[in-house]
Design a protein around this motif. Structure first.
Motif, mmCIF file in Angstrom:
data_model
loop_
_atom_site.group_PDB
_atom_site.id
_atom_site.type_symbol
_atom_site.label_atom_id
_atom_site.label_comp_id
_atom_site.label_asym_id
_atom_site.label_seq_id
_atom_site.Cartn_x
_atom_site.Cartn_y
_atom_site.Cartn_z
ATOM 1 N N ILE A 1 1.826 10.498 4.191
ATOM 2 C CA ILE A 1 2.376 8.885 3.600
ATOM 3 C C ILE A 1 2.828 7.649 4.048
ATOM 4 O O ILE A 1 3.124 6.496 3.960
ATOM 5 N N THR B 1 -5.219 2.832 1.690
ATOM 6 C CA THR B 1 -4.128 3.624 1.116
ATOM 7 C C THR B 1 -4.328 4.801 1.138
ATOM 8 O O THR B 1 -5.256 5.104 0.641
ATOM 9 N N ILE B 2 -3.181 5.831 0.857
ATOM 10 C CA ILE B 2 -3.254 6.871 0.517
ATOM 11 C C ILE B 2 -1.914 6.645 -1.045
ATOM 12 O O ILE B 2 -1.233 6.810 -0.432
ATOM 13 N N ASP B 3 -2.411 8.063 -1.823
ATOM 14 C CA ASP B 3 -2.035 7.844 -3.075
ATOM 15 C C ASP B 3 -1.768 9.213 -2.510
ATOM 16 O O ASP B 3 -1.763 9.879 -2.408
ATOM 17 N N LEU C 1 2.771 15.707 2.586
ATOM 18 C CA LEU C 1 1.610 14.965 2.219
ATOM 19 C C LEU C 1 3.041 13.585 2.111
ATOM 20 O O LEU C 1 2.637 12.542 2.625
ATOM 21 N N TYR D 1 2.047 6.550 7.396
ATOM 22 C CA TYR D 1 1.267 5.776 7.033
ATOM 23 C C TYR D 1 1.515 4.534 7.336
ATOM 24 O O TYR D 1 1.148 2.888 7.302
#
Length: 256
Positions: free
Chosen positions: A76, A116-118, A72, A79
């Motif tokens: 992220i 956004t990606i948390d 992950l 990104y």
């Protein structure tokens, strides 16, 4: 076997061979004690093997969760970098004709900047270990400390992530008031789902860079870039920590 020993003792007693009887009895006791000690040793070995297997299972579970964190975080981080580049491209559109004339490019950069990606650490397995006291199955103190430190640090980092995410979202909302958000997102939607209100408006990129409106927008975009750069650096640290712990646990498991 017991009947066999009993017959020998009875024979010695009937033949009045007391000295031999006592010597034999002592020898028999010693044999019994040795047997008990061997049984205890085997039981201890079985328990040790059971504990080692439990430790291996725990470490394997932690390694799986770390693999999820790494996967992950790599996504992220990629990104995050793309978002920083998107903001730079948007800023360049004010002074570069090849960019501001390319509506498709600008639409894509605007949309990228708003998404956004948390990151949330995978800690379900670890929490189960801690809550059930199984964390103590990790026999090596250094390994146990490294695991506990990792999840404590991730918890602190998540607090920083949350604060920065709120700040980034607040800035993005303000940026959105200057840009054609509807058309930018519609450009990313498949044809069957599109519902664009009107043609993409890129007129703001042709306004004088000295105008208060352009300066305010540029300030907001630069602020978002700075916040995203901070988040990227923290994500990089988190990724490095996750990889280091996974390597440590993997090497430890291979040595068991």
């Amino acid at each position: 076997m017991i009947k066999f020993f009993r017959k020998i003792r009875q024979k010695m007693l009937t033949e009045n061979k007391l000295r031999m009887y006592f010597s034999y009895a002592i020898g028999e006791i010693i044999l019994v004690v040795i047997g008990i000690l061997l049984a205890l040793q085997i039981n201890n070995l079985n328990e040790d093997r059971k504990v080692r297997n439990q430790e291996k299972d725990l470490i394997s579970g932690l390694i799986r969760d770390l693999g999820k964190d790494i996967h992950l975080l790599e996504i992220i981080n990629t990104y995050d970098s793309l978002q920083i580049i998107s903001d730079r491209t948007i800023l360049a559109a004010f002074t570069t004709d090849s960019i501001r004339n390319n509506k498709t490019l600008i639409q894509k950069q605007i949309a990228n900047g708003l998404l956004t990606i948390d990151f949330t650490v995978s800690k379900t397995f670890y929490e189960d270990l801690k809550n059930n006291g199984k964390i103590n199955y990790l026999a090596n103190d250094s390994i146990r400390d490294a695991v506990e430190d990792y999840y404590a640090n991730m918890e602190n980092m998540n607090g920083v992530f949350d604060k920065n995410d709120v700040s980034i979202r607040d800035v993005s909302v303000k940026i959105g008031t200057y840009l054609d958000i509807n058309s930018s997102f519609q450009a990313m939607i498949p044809e069957f789902g599109k519902q664009e209100l009107d043609e993409f408006d890129n007129s703001i990129f042709y306004e004088p860079i000295e105008s208060p409106k352009v300066k305010e927008l540029a300030n907001l975009i630069s602020m978002r870039q700075a916040l995203k750069s901070m988040v990227l650096n923290i994500h990089k640290i988190a990724l490095s920590d996750a990889k280091a712990l996974k390597e440590l646990l993997t090497n430890y498991l291979e040595e068991k």
